[in-house]
Design a protein around this motif. Structure first.
Motif, PDB file in Angstrom:
ATOM      1  N   ALA A 132      25.294  49.997  58.624  1.00 21.83           N
ATOM      2  CA  ALA A 132      26.534  49.357  58.109  1.00 21.83           C
ATOM      3  C   ALA A 132      27.610  49.970  58.977  1.00 21.83           C
ATOM      4  O   ALA A 132      27.502  51.228  59.202  1.00 21.83           O
ATOM      5  CB  ALA A 132      26.765  49.398  56.526  1.00 21.83           C
ATOM      6  N   ARG A 150      27.430  51.220  51.854  1.00 25.37           N
ATOM      7  CA  ARG A 150      26.112  50.974  52.788  1.00 25.37           C
ATOM      8  C   ARG A 150      25.617  49.431  52.626  1.00 25.37           C
ATOM      9  O   ARG A 150      24.746  48.931  53.247  1.00 25.37           O
ATOM     10  CB  ARG A 150      25.010  51.827  52.899  1.00 25.37           C
ATOM     11  CG  ARG A 150      24.169  52.193  51.761  1.00 25.37           C
ATOM     12  CD  ARG A 150      23.187  53.333  52.073  1.00 25.37           C
ATOM     13  NE  ARG A 150      23.954  54.350  52.379  1.00 25.37           N
ATOM     14  CZ  ARG A 150      23.150  55.380  52.666  1.00 25.37           C
ATOM     15  NH1 ARG A 150      21.924  55.420  53.161  1.00 25.37           N
ATOM     16  NH2 ARG A 150      23.692  56.619  53.049  1.00 25.37           N
ATOM     17  N   LYS A 153      21.953  48.267  53.637  1.00 27.61           N
ATOM     18  CA  LYS A 153      21.432  49.002  54.943  1.00 27.61           C
ATOM     19  C   LYS A 153      20.745  50.375  54.688  1.00 27.61           C
ATOM     20  O   LYS A 153      21.045  50.989  53.857  1.00 27.61           O
ATOM     21  CB  LYS A 153      22.581  48.935  56.100  1.00 27.61           C
ATOM     22  CG  LYS A 153      23.363  47.527  56.085  1.00 27.61           C
ATOM     23  CD  LYS A 153      22.223  46.414  56.610  1.00 27.61           C
ATOM     24  CE  LYS A 153      22.992  45.082  56.434  1.00 27.61           C
ATOM     25  NZ  LYS A 153      21.923  44.182  56.940  1.00 27.61           N
ATOM     26  N   VAL A 156      25.235  54.101  56.985  1.00 23.32           N
ATOM     27  CA  VAL A 156      26.507  53.731  57.048  1.00 23.32           C
ATOM     28  C   VAL A 156      27.282  54.473  58.004  1.00 23.32           C
ATOM     29  O   VAL A 156      27.198  55.715  57.752  1.00 23.32           O
ATOM     30  CB  VAL A 156      27.058  53.263  55.662  1.00 23.32           C
ATOM     31  CG1 VAL A 156      27.304  54.483  55.004  1.00 23.32           C
ATOM     32  CG2 VAL A 156      28.742  52.758  55.971  1.00 23.32           C
ATOM     33  N   VAL A 531      26.279  43.693  58.905  1.00 20.16           N
ATOM     34  CA  VAL A 531      26.521  45.065  58.773  1.00 20.16           C
ATOM     35  C   VAL A 531      28.034  45.456  58.561  1.00 20.16           C
ATOM     36  O   VAL A 531      28.100  46.653  58.472  1.00 20.16           O
ATOM     37  CB  VAL A 531      25.974  45.624  60.314  1.00 20.16           C
ATOM     38  CG1 VAL A 531      24.299  45.425  60.517  1.00 20.16           C
ATOM     39  CG2 VAL A 531      26.774  44.874  61.468  1.00 20.16           C
ATOM     40  N   PRO A 534      30.337  46.309  54.362  1.00 20.30           N
ATOM     41  CA  PRO A 534      29.652  45.511  52.944  1.00 20.30           C
ATOM     42  C   PRO A 534      30.526  45.738  51.780  1.00 20.30           C
ATOM     43  O   PRO A 534      31.379  46.858  51.597  1.00 20.30           O
ATOM     44  CB  PRO A 534      28.493  46.434  53.057  1.00 20.30           C
ATOM     45  CG  PRO A 534      28.032  46.977  54.299  1.00 20.30           C
ATOM     46  CD  PRO A 534      29.415  47.276  54.826  1.00 20.30           C
ATOM     47  N   ASP A 541      26.860  41.671  47.380  1.00 16.92           N
ATOM     48  CA  ASP A 541      26.231  42.069  48.707  1.00 16.92           C
ATOM     49  C   ASP A 541      25.977  40.824  49.217  1.00 16.92           C
ATOM     50  O   ASP A 541      25.486  39.838  48.855  1.00 16.92           O
ATOM     51  CB  ASP A 541      25.152  42.907  48.489  1.00 16.92           C
ATOM     52  CG  ASP A 541      25.360  44.305  47.750  1.00 16.92           C
ATOM     53  OD1 ASP A 541      26.419  44.731  47.946  1.00 16.92           O
ATOM     54  OD2 ASP A 541      24.437  44.926  46.787  1.00 16.92           O
TER      55      ASP A 541
END
Length: 553
Positions: A132, A150, A153, A156, A531, A534, A541
């Motif tokens: 992310a 994140r 993902k 981040v 990505v 977020p 999400d």
């Protein structure tokens, strides 16, 4: 040259703070119930960032190596101080978390690209390695816009743009300038000054905020009546996205379909990373005149500002404080001169003083004189002269430092803002005030009009209360939620602070479920794997199929 902000450990606006004079402490105790022992404490923790430990970086060795190959050795940083320095923005809750009062979202790495092309390549790497990306400029967000979330993902990164700090070009004939997104506002003005130009955009975050941040959040500066909001200044954009670069803006106006620049302006890093902005710039003003006035009561004061807006003769800077904010300003000033001023106002029949600051910019004394005369024609207000206006102007950036000092003595102090039409201004002000008082108990709630339009105005609130030592974060979150509910249906959830993570749950009430679907569709096109930033702008999400939690709607 203004010193660049070094994003190391943070827990305050700067390493220096304002101070609270004894008479102001006395007033605070009386109005908020702040304990004497807390207010008298010499332990000012503002400058002492009691930073929490940071978790181990989750960035894989493969991702680290790929990012290194793009930005160069030394510009992918995983050390504790670099990561903590980009962990969140500068809201009251952010500062509490940075001092160890709650959980802090810490990026797994800080990546510092040096060019727009490198930004695009960084995004490709992050897609490939499921990382992310949170764009980071001045880090001044107060709505969770730069929190290192994140989502789903593997890791981040904070994508720090401060190396993108160039004035790319100036067109003095067209009065446009191309500036890179990481350029701080003061530095932008310093680079434009030799050309006799200025961006004309001076929000309270001016000392730290960047050109890209202004565009990404639809910022509004103190002189918006004269220079316009930031989106009014944007002539073109360069945007890095996971699917490639996007350039927008070929002419001063166009009928070639909807204005897609305005889809990017305010997108908060959720659709792409702004790397360059082409701005409409203005001549540096030769003359600036600021004056203070007092009107009797909020109703009369807001009517004055409305009349100015609808006659289209607003001063470049137009700011009306309500009775409570005016009282706080006078309490902080204190002294015999303030007592004399209060007596003078009573003698003039002013029982509920509301401070009105007006400022005019121009290329000559004659121009400023003409603009001033047009503004003041028919305005019934008590003039306090230029001394008060200049005092306000010179103290314009003290607010964050005063907040740091107030936090250091145990005060819960935070702001929020909204906007609505003139017919609802007083109703909205009352509703938000009541919501905050109900949530905080013994407190002070101040309000001012900071931006005015022909059809309405923004309302900017500041709340002061004794901090709940047991749950300081929860104390404000409850109050902010109550205020946000009060705003919903009466005004916008944000006039210039943006949506971020904090306001995302309230966005559907403003733009509708169909509006959220439109935003999700744009994000799927520009950021297919989700990505980019977020949890910001779009609630829930994100995944390639859309919003992961339709139940949230």
């Amino acid at each position: 040259m203004t010193e660049r902000i070094d994003h190391t450990l943070r827990g305050s606006w700067t390493t220096t703070t304002g101070s609270i004079p004894p008479h102001a402490l006395k007033w605070l105790r009386a109005r908020t119930g702040l304990a004497d022992s807390r207010a008298d404490s010499r332990d000012d923790r503002v400058a002492e960032v009691r930073a929490p430990g940071s978790p181990e970086s989750a960035l894989s060795e493969a991702a680290h190596a790929a990012l290194d190959a793009v930005v160069g050795p030394g510009y992918v940083r995983v050390d504790r101080d670099s990561r903590l320095g980009r962990a969140g923005g500068l809201s009251y809750v952010d500062l509490l978390r940075q001092r160890g009062a709650g959980d802090l979202a810490v990026p797994d790495a800080v990546v510092l690209p040096a060019s727009p092309d490198q930004v695009t390549e960084v995004l490709k790497v992050c897609v490939e390695h499921d990382v992310a990306v949170v764009p980071f400029g001045g880090g001044t967000s107060v709505v969770g816009g730069v929190n290192a979330l994140r989502g789903d993902k593997a890791a981040v990164i904070a994508l720090d743009l401060h190396r993108l700090d160039k004035l790319v070009s100036v067109d003095p004939v067209s009065r446009t300038a191309v500036l890179q997104a990481g350029l701080p506002a003061p530095q932008a003005d310093q680079l434009l000054a030799p050309h006799g130009l200025t961006i004309g955009h001076v929000p309270q975050s001016y000392e730290r905020a960047t050109i890209g941040g202004f565009a990404a959040t639809r910022s509004a500066g103190q002189a918006s009546s004269g220079y316009g909001r930031f989106e009014d200044m944007v002539e073109g954009l360069r945007l890095a996205t996971p699917v490639g670069e996007w350039r927008l803006g070929r002419a001063p106006a166009s009928a070639a379909g909807p204005d897609l620049k305005q889809l990017v302006v305010g997108s908060e890093g959720a659709f792409g990373v702004i790397t360059e902005v082409t701005l409409r710039v203005r001549p540096l003003p030769e003359v600036e005149r600021y004056e203070g006035f007092v009107v009797d009561g909020w109703a009369r004061g807001s009517a004055v500002v409305r009349e100015l807006a609808q006659r289209r003769v607003l001063a470049d800077v137009t700011r009306l404080s309500d009775v409570d904010e005016t009282e706080v300003s006078l309490a902080l000033a204190g002294g015999w001169k303030i007592d004399a001023l209060k007596a003078y106002l009573r003698a003039r029949g002013v029982r509920q003083p509301c401070l009105l600051i007006l400022g005019w910019h121009g290329g000559s004394k004659g121009e400023v004189k003409r603009k001033r005369a047009e503004t003041l024609r028919g305005v019934k207000a008590v003039s306090l002269g230029t001394a008060l206006g200049e005092a306000w102007r010179h103290g314009r950036f003290n607010g964050p430092r005063q907040r740091d000092a107030l936090m250091g003595i145990g005060v819960c102090v935070e702001t929020l803002e909204t906007a609505t039409h003139w017919s609802k201004v007083s109703e909205l002000r009352t509703a938000v005030r009541e919501a905050l008082v109900d949530a905080l108990g013994e407190c002070v709630v101040m309000c001012h009009i900071s931006h005015a339009y022909e059809t309405g105005a923004s309302l900017y609130f500041t709340a002061l209360a004794a901090r709940d030592a047991a749950d300081p974060i929860g104390q404000w979150q409850v109050a902010k939620a109550a205020a946000s509910e009060a705003i919903t249906g009466l005004g916008t959830i944000s006039h210039h602070h943006a949506v971020g993570a904090d306001h995302a749950p309230y966005l559907e009430a403003e733009i509708g479920g169909l509006g959220l679907d439109v935003l999700a569709s744009v994000k799927r096109t520009l950021d297919p794997t989700g990505v980019l930033n977020p949890g910001k702008l779009i609630a829930g999400d994100f995944n390639p199929a859309g919003l992961a939690s339709p139940g949230d709607r």
